[in-house]
Design a protein around this motif. Structure first.
Motif, short mmCIF file in Angstrom:
data_model
loop_
_atom_site.label_atom_id
_atom_site.label_comp_id
_atom_site.label_asym_id
_atom_site.label_seq_id
_atom_site.Cartn_x
_atom_site.Cartn_y
_atom_site.Cartn_z
N SER A 250 0.84 -1.19 0.00
CA SER A 250 0.00 0.00 0.00
C SER A 250 0.88 1.24 0.00
O SER A 250 2.00 1.23 0.51
N ILE A 251 0.36 2.32 -0.58
CA ILE A 251 1.10 3.59 -0.54
C ILE A 251 1.29 4.04 0.91
O ILE A 251 2.32 4.63 1.25
N GLN A 252 0.31 3.74 1.76
CA GLN A 252 0.45 4.06 3.19
C GLN A 252 1.68 3.37 3.78
O GLN A 252 2.46 3.99 4.52
N SER A 253 1.88 2.09 3.45
CA SER A 253 3.02 1.37 4.01
C SER A 253 4.34 1.91 3.47
O SER A 253 5.35 1.93 4.19
N VAL A 254 4.35 2.35 2.21
CA VAL A 254 5.56 2.95 1.64
C VAL A 254 5.91 4.23 2.41
O VAL A 254 7.07 4.46 2.76
#
Length: 319
Positions: A250-254
């Protein structure tokens, strides 16, 4: 594949092109390189130049250099920019493919062409949530993706029947030197500026729920070289390879992973201007065909890759 390949590269000064030219210059199978697109190099095998891919300059370069291999990278590569200038993106992609096809047909009819397309051509087909392969339907959802698909068809249909065409469809690739219009270097740039006290301690973001497969640009260059010099490619063949690591994040995890590489505390601000219309929730792509054909796999370690992107943005701020 015979020794002494003559390789013409368009877009040689770009994010991928700079690395590809270096890799080609180190390859003993390559005898000469014509790097078009503003790359700076002193490698003895490399001749540099500039050619407008939408003009007869590209055809003239093919006529003069007589390449055995062509890597066509030149493009306007930002999806967001394509939403503002769909005509310009189409002109470059289609105009460049047309000049490549005609130049090869007239002056290098036995050449092997590798075209850097994009996994964006699958577009809405990703909404199924399943892992797509090269037989999956294409359903491009933005001007950039449509321009790439048109260029694929144009090359395959128009180029000389003795020339071979290899279409590569990579997912997202990152690394030092990437333009901050793209999501990972955009986060890294903001974080580096916060560290230096050059901006308020907040990072502006778009859709953090989207899930993407991010690779190292060096792994993508490796995939291109393996396909370009693949011994099983027959004259007149037309083939397509997906390029993906197989790891979806996810972009959140990046963003979280990048924040963990810095000691600063900052808030996250959602900016609706950074959202894409018709954004795809998740991209899953199979590279099994490429792996079987070439032995390729993505090798970059994730934390080291992110660190290299952040350090690149830090270094751009100077001392």
């Amino acid at each position: 594949m015979q020794d002494g390949a003559r390789v013409l590269v368009t877009g040689a000064g770009g994010f991928v092109g700079r690395r590809l030219v270096i890799a080609l210059s180190d390859d003993p199978k390559v005898g000469a390189i014509l790097a078009l697109g503003g790359v700076a190099t002193t490698a003895p095998k490399v001749e540099t130049g500039v050619a407008d891919v939408t003009s007869n300059e590209l055809e003239a370069a093919i006529r003069t250099f007589r390449p055995s291999h062509i890597v066509h990278l030149a493009a306007k590569s930002s999806v967001a920019a394509s939403l503002r200038d769909g005509r310009g993106v189409m002109d470059v992609s289609v105009g460049g493919a047309l000049r490549i096809a005609d130049g090869v047909s007239m002056h290098a009819p036995n050449a092997r062409i590798l075209f850097a397309s994009s996994a964006e051509v699958y577009g809405a087909a990703f909404s199924s949530g399943v892992e797509l392969d090269e037989t999956s339907p294409v359903a491009p959802a933005n001007p950039y993706a449509r321009s790439k698909l048109v260029a694929e068809f144009l090359l395959m249909d128009r180029v000389h029947s003795d020339a071979s065409v290899i279409v590569m469809r990579p997912l997202n690739h990152i690394g030092p030197g990437q333009d901050a219009r793209f999501v990972v270097p955009a986060f890294a740039q903001q974080l580096a500026e916060i560290e230096r006290g050059l901006r308020a301690p907040e990072i502006r973001v778009g859709n953090l729920d989207a899930q993407r497969d991010f690779m190292s640009v060096d792994d993508v260059v490796d995939a291109y070289l393996r396909a370009l010099f693949l011994k099983t490619v027959e004259p007149g063949s037309r083939d397509v390879f997906n390029v993906a690591s197989g790891s979806v994040r996810s972009i959140q995890s990046v963003l979280n992973d990048l924040l963990s590489l810095s000691a600063v505390a900052c808030s996250v601000v959602v900016d609706t201007d950074r959202f894409r219309p018709n954004d795809i929730a998740i991209t899953r792509l199979s590279s099994a065909k490429l792996k079987v054909a070439t032995g390729w796999s993505a090798k970059a370690e994730w934390t080291a890759l992110l660190t290299s992107v952040l350090d690149d943005q830090r270094s751009r701020l100077g001392s």
